[in-house]
Motif scaffolding. Structure first.
Motif, PDB file in Angstrom:
ATOM      1  N   SER A 366     -18.835  22.844   7.765  1.00 49.02           N
ATOM      2  CA  SER A 366     -19.224  24.252   7.801  1.00 49.02           C
ATOM      3  C   SER A 366     -18.101  25.150   7.302  1.00 49.02           C
ATOM      4  N   ARG A 367     -16.882  24.870   7.736  1.00 48.21           N
ATOM      5  CA  ARG A 367     -15.745  25.692   7.308  1.00 48.21           C
ATOM      6  C   ARG A 367     -15.512  25.583   5.804  1.00 48.21           C
ATOM      7  N   GLU A 368     -15.718  24.392   5.262  1.00 53.98           N
ATOM      8  CA  GLU A 368     -15.472  24.188   3.830  1.00 53.98           C
ATOM      9  C   GLU A 368     -16.562  24.776   2.945  1.00 53.98           C
ATOM     10  N   ARG A 369     -17.783  24.882   3.451  1.00 62.52           N
ATOM     11  CA  ARG A 369     -18.898  25.279   2.592  1.00 62.52           C
ATOM     12  C   ARG A 369     -19.371  26.724   2.776  1.00 62.52           C
ATOM     13  N   ARG A 370     -18.992  27.377   3.850  1.00 65.70           N
ATOM     14  CA  ARG A 370     -19.534  28.711   4.124  1.00 65.70           C
ATOM     15  C   ARG A 370     -19.173  29.723   3.034  1.00 65.70           C
ATOM     16  N   TRP A 371     -17.886  29.878   2.733  1.00 65.46           N
ATOM     17  CA  TRP A 371     -17.475  30.877   1.750  1.00 65.46           C
ATOM     18  C   TRP A 371     -17.859  30.468   0.327  1.00 65.46           C
ATOM     19  N   ARG A 372     -17.835  29.190   0.053  1.00 65.51           N
ATOM     20  CA  ARG A 372     -18.260  28.725  -1.272  1.00 65.51           C
ATOM     21  C   ARG A 372     -19.732  29.066  -1.492  1.00 65.51           C
ATOM     22  N   SER A 373     -20.561  28.848  -0.491  1.00 65.42           N
ATOM     23  CA  SER A 373     -21.987  29.168  -0.593  1.00 65.42           C
ATOM     24  C   SER A 373     -22.202  30.664  -0.763  1.00 65.42           C
ATOM     25  N   PHE A 374     -21.483  31.452   0.001  1.00 66.99           N
ATOM     26  CA  PHE A 374     -21.562  32.914  -0.106  1.00 66.99           C
ATOM     27  C   PHE A 374     -21.217  33.362  -1.520  1.00 66.99           C
ATOM     28  N   SER A 375     -20.146  32.817  -2.071  1.00 68.94           N
ATOM     29  CA  SER A 375     -19.698  33.197  -3.406  1.00 68.94           C
ATOM     30  C   SER A 375     -20.710  32.827  -4.479  1.00 68.94           C
ATOM     31  N   LEU A 376     -21.294  31.643  -4.374  1.00 66.69           N
ATOM     32  CA  LEU A 376     -22.275  31.194  -5.370  1.00 66.69           C
ATOM     33  C   LEU A 376     -23.524  32.066  -5.370  1.00 66.69           C
ATOM     34  N   ILE A 377     -24.058  32.335  -4.182  1.00 63.49           N
ATOM     35  CA  ILE A 377     -25.280  33.149  -4.086  1.00 63.49           C
ATOM     36  C   ILE A 377     -25.042  34.547  -4.635  1.00 63.49           C
ATOM     37  N   THR A 378     -23.936  35.157  -4.237  1.00 63.13           N
ATOM     38  CA  THR A 378     -23.629  36.518  -4.657  1.00 63.13           C
ATOM     39  C   THR A 378     -23.414  36.606  -6.157  1.00 63.13           C
ATOM     40  N   THR A 379     -22.638  35.687  -6.697  1.00 65.21           N
ATOM     41  CA  THR A 379     -22.353  35.696  -8.129  1.00 65.21           C
ATOM     42  C   THR A 379     -23.616  35.492  -8.949  1.00 65.21           C
ATOM     43  N   ALA A 380     -24.452  34.548  -8.534  1.00 65.41           N
ATOM     44  CA  ALA A 380     -25.697  34.284  -9.264  1.00 65.41           C
ATOM     45  C   ALA A 380     -26.589  35.517  -9.298  1.00 65.41           C
ATOM     46  N   TYR A 381     -26.691  36.196  -8.184  1.00 68.04           N
ATOM     47  CA  TYR A 381     -27.549  37.385  -8.112  1.00 68.04           C
ATOM     48  C   TYR A 381     -27.046  38.490  -9.039  1.00 68.04           C
ATOM     49  N   VAL A 382     -25.752  38.763  -9.002  1.00 63.42           N
ATOM     50  CA  VAL A 382     -25.178  39.830  -9.837  1.00 63.42           C
ATOM     51  C   VAL A 382     -25.284  39.475 -11.313  1.00 63.42           C
ATOM     52  N   VAL A 383     -24.970  38.237 -11.663  1.00 64.21           N
ATOM     53  CA  VAL A 383     -25.065  37.812 -13.065  1.00 64.21           C
ATOM     54  C   VAL A 383     -26.498  37.933 -13.568  1.00 64.21           C
ATOM     55  N   GLY A 384     -27.469  37.604 -12.717  1.00 65.51           N
ATOM     56  CA  GLY A 384     -28.870  37.740 -13.114  1.00 65.51           C
ATOM     57  C   GLY A 384     -29.238  39.170 -13.444  1.00 65.51           C
ATOM     58  N   LEU A 385     -28.764  40.107 -12.651  1.00 61.85           N
ATOM     59  CA  LEU A 385     -29.041  41.518 -12.915  1.00 61.85           C
ATOM     60  C   LEU A 385     -28.423  41.961 -14.236  1.00 61.85           C
ATOM     61  N   LEU A 386     -27.199  41.506 -14.505  1.00 62.42           N
ATOM     62  CA  LEU A 386     -26.533  41.894 -15.745  1.00 62.42           C
ATOM     63  C   LEU A 386     -27.227  41.311 -16.969  1.00 62.42           C
ATOM     64  N   GLN A 387     -27.676  40.068 -16.852  1.00 59.45           N
ATOM     65  CA  GLN A 387     -28.273  39.400 -18.011  1.00 59.45           C
ATOM     66  C   GLN A 387     -29.646  39.948 -18.360  1.00 59.45           C
ATOM     67  N   GLU A 388     -30.414  40.349 -17.366  1.00 58.70           N
ATOM     68  CA  GLU A 388     -31.782  40.786 -17.642  1.00 58.70           C
ATOM     69  C   GLU A 388     -31.939  42.291 -17.774  1.00 58.70           C
ATOM     70  N   SER A 389     -30.936  43.044 -17.400  1.00 59.66           N
ATOM     71  CA  SER A 389     -31.049  44.498 -17.444  1.00 59.66           C
ATOM     72  C   SER A 389     -31.351  44.979 -18.866  1.00 59.66           C
ATOM     73  N   ASP A 390     -32.264  45.956 -18.969  1.00 60.76           N
ATOM     74  CA  ASP A 390     -32.580  46.524 -20.279  1.00 60.76           C
ATOM     75  C   ASP A 390     -32.011  47.933 -20.425  1.00 60.76           C
ATOM     76  N   SER A 391     -31.018  48.286 -19.568  1.00 59.26           N
ATOM     77  CA  SER A 391     -30.394  49.600 -19.671  1.00 59.26           C
ATOM     78  C   SER A 391     -29.577  49.681 -20.951  1.00 59.26           C
ATOM     79  N   LYS A 392     -29.406  50.883 -21.465  1.00 60.90           N
ATOM     80  CA  LYS A 392     -28.670  51.072 -22.715  1.00 60.90           C
ATOM     81  C   LYS A 392     -27.195  50.702 -22.556  1.00 60.90           C
ATOM     82  N   VAL A 393     -26.660  50.985 -21.373  1.00 61.93           N
ATOM     83  CA  VAL A 393     -25.243  50.671 -21.140  1.00 61.93           C
ATOM     84  C   VAL A 393     -25.013  49.169 -21.190  1.00 61.93           C
ATOM     85  N   ILE A 394     -25.850  48.410 -20.457  1.00 61.81           N
ATOM     86  CA  ILE A 394     -25.699  46.950 -20.443  1.00 61.81           C
ATOM     87  C   ILE A 394     -25.966  46.375 -21.824  1.00 61.81           C
TER      88      ILE A 394
END
Length: 438
Positions: A366-394
């Protein structure tokens, strides 16, 4: 029909996480029982991208080289832009001149020492299954309830069998019954969906072994050669932006939707989807576990834990779902083995010592996987928003530096070493490597 089964370690689910955990334990001389609800290995899902961290785990299990012979090593990433406008499927198929005459990618990044391959799910699961001792997997074993009896867990199966376990490991996917028993929240809908496909070319596809991706108009489309004759492709998007009915499972409509949204891609890209048979196309909503639930919730409790999608369901935007499940398996097997095979204390004769030892092993996991899991989920979600966004800035950023920035994130998240299957004590050490046989 068996009425009662006793096993120290019981794993629920014969997917990637379940089978690799069982194999990791087996390599270290520890028996486990895998309960699978279906009547055979579930080989649906076409293929998955395996990054450097996954190959380190597969090598630790002793099956890396076998799977390398069945897949192509990616030489790099090729990125392209799609126009924002969308035309109908009929228009782009009847009027080829509408489609882009673009021949090459907008950005091309090479992999040097970084290892990435696309592996067929069927090849991975069958390879894992073959390495396990006969009788490790019990099929048609759907769990209907879990209860506690002292320090044991009683698993009630649909066929009336009761399985008694000292340790229960939930590898039962996104809708995990074990995760619910632990009190973890149900995964939430990301508001996005993925259409996936798999196509085979009898005479070979002739494409470079690269990860190809195209962005624009609120979609992310990509394809990856698995071998010389097969290609796995995907298209992620936000259904609400396109008024797409997620409940309509007609593969023809899925295919038409993808083709109408990538009409500006080069012809060979468009042809990949066009060639795909309707029986090789699927669509599913994307889900993830809220990352704060990973930090605050119980991923281990009373000798029960979760791994793989049961622990950290995430969006597929950094390709780490299957890779992180393999990481889990190596670390979990090692933590349990260190607890069980390490030097015993003067309390060896106590009735509950094995239980206490396994409890400590799971707490370390549990100690070894908790923060790694948190980091993976968070990063995947943010990267998904950046890749699919159709805003002019992105969209502007994509044309400048975003591709290289995202590629850097992929490599950073994949540069994780789960370690070897090594258990050492003052008196002995046990090691596994690619030369071991089951």
């Amino acid at each position: 029909m068996e009425s009662e089964i006793h096993d120290d370690i019981v794993i629920v689910g014969a997917g990637i996480a379940g089978l690799s955990t069982a194999l990791g334990l087996h390599r270290l001389g520890i028996r486990s029982l895998v309960l699978e609800s279906s009547d055979g290995l579930r080989i649906t899902g076409f293929a998955l991208t395996m990054w450097t961290n996954a190959w380190r785990a597969l090598d630790a299990l002793g099956i890396g080289d076998s799977l390398r012979t069945k897949s192509l090593r990616m030489q790099g990433c090729a990125y392209g832009l799609l126009l924002i406008s969308v035309v109908s499927f009929e228009a782009c198929s009847r009027t080829p001149s509408l489609r882009s005459q673009q021949q090459g990618p907008d950005a091309d990044l090479k992999f040097d020492t970084f290892e990435s391959r696309c592996v067929k799910r069927k090849d991975l699961l069958e390879t894992l299954g073959r390495e396990l001792p006969q009788g490790t997997i019990r099929y048609s074993s759907r769990i209907v309830s879990i209860e506690e009896s002292g320090r044991l867990k009683l698993l009630h199966l649909a066929d009336g069998t009761v399985v008694r376990a000292k340790v229960l490991i939930g590898c039962d996917g996104v809708n995990s019954l074990v995760a619910k028993w632990l009190g973890l929240q149900n995964p939430v809908n990301a508001g996005r969906s993925a259409i996936r496909g798999f196509v085979e070319y009898m005479d070979g596809h002739g494409l470079e072994p690269k990860f190809h991706a195209y962005f624009g108009g609120g979609v992310r489309y990509g394809f990856i050669p698995c071998d010389q004759k097969s290609i796995y492709w995907f298209c992620t998007f936000t259904p609400s932006l396109f008024k797409y009915d997620e409940n309509d499972h007609d593969p023809l409509k899925m295919k038409q939707f993808v083709m109408s949204n990538i009409w500006d891609a080069p012809k060979h890209v468009w042809d990949i989807v066009e060639r795909t048979g309707l029986d090789c196309i699927s669509c599913a909503p994307l889900k993830f576990r809220p990352p704060w639930n990973i930090l605050q919730g119980n991923i281990v409790k009373n000798n029960v834990c979760v791994a793989g999608d049961a622990l950290h369901p995430m969006t597929p935007d950094i390709g780490q779902g299957g890779c992180s499940a393999l990481e889990d398996s190596i670390i979990l097997a090692r933590c349990l083995a260190e607890a069980l095979l390490g030097k015993r204390t003067c309390n060896d004769k106590e009735k509950d010592e094995d239980y206490i030892r396994m409890e400590k092993g799971l707490e370390k996991y549990s100690r070894e996987r908790r923060w790694r899991s948190f980091s993976l989920i968070t990063t995947a979600y943010v990267v998904g928003l950046l890749q699919e966004s159709d805003s002019k800035v992105i969209s502007f950023l994509r044309k400048t530096f975003l591709f290289r920035f995202l590629a850097g994130i992929f490599q950073t998240m994949a540069d994780f070493d789960c370690g070897k299957l090594i258990v050492s004590s003052n008196s002995n050490a046990k090691v596994t490597n690619s030369s071991l046989n089951a």
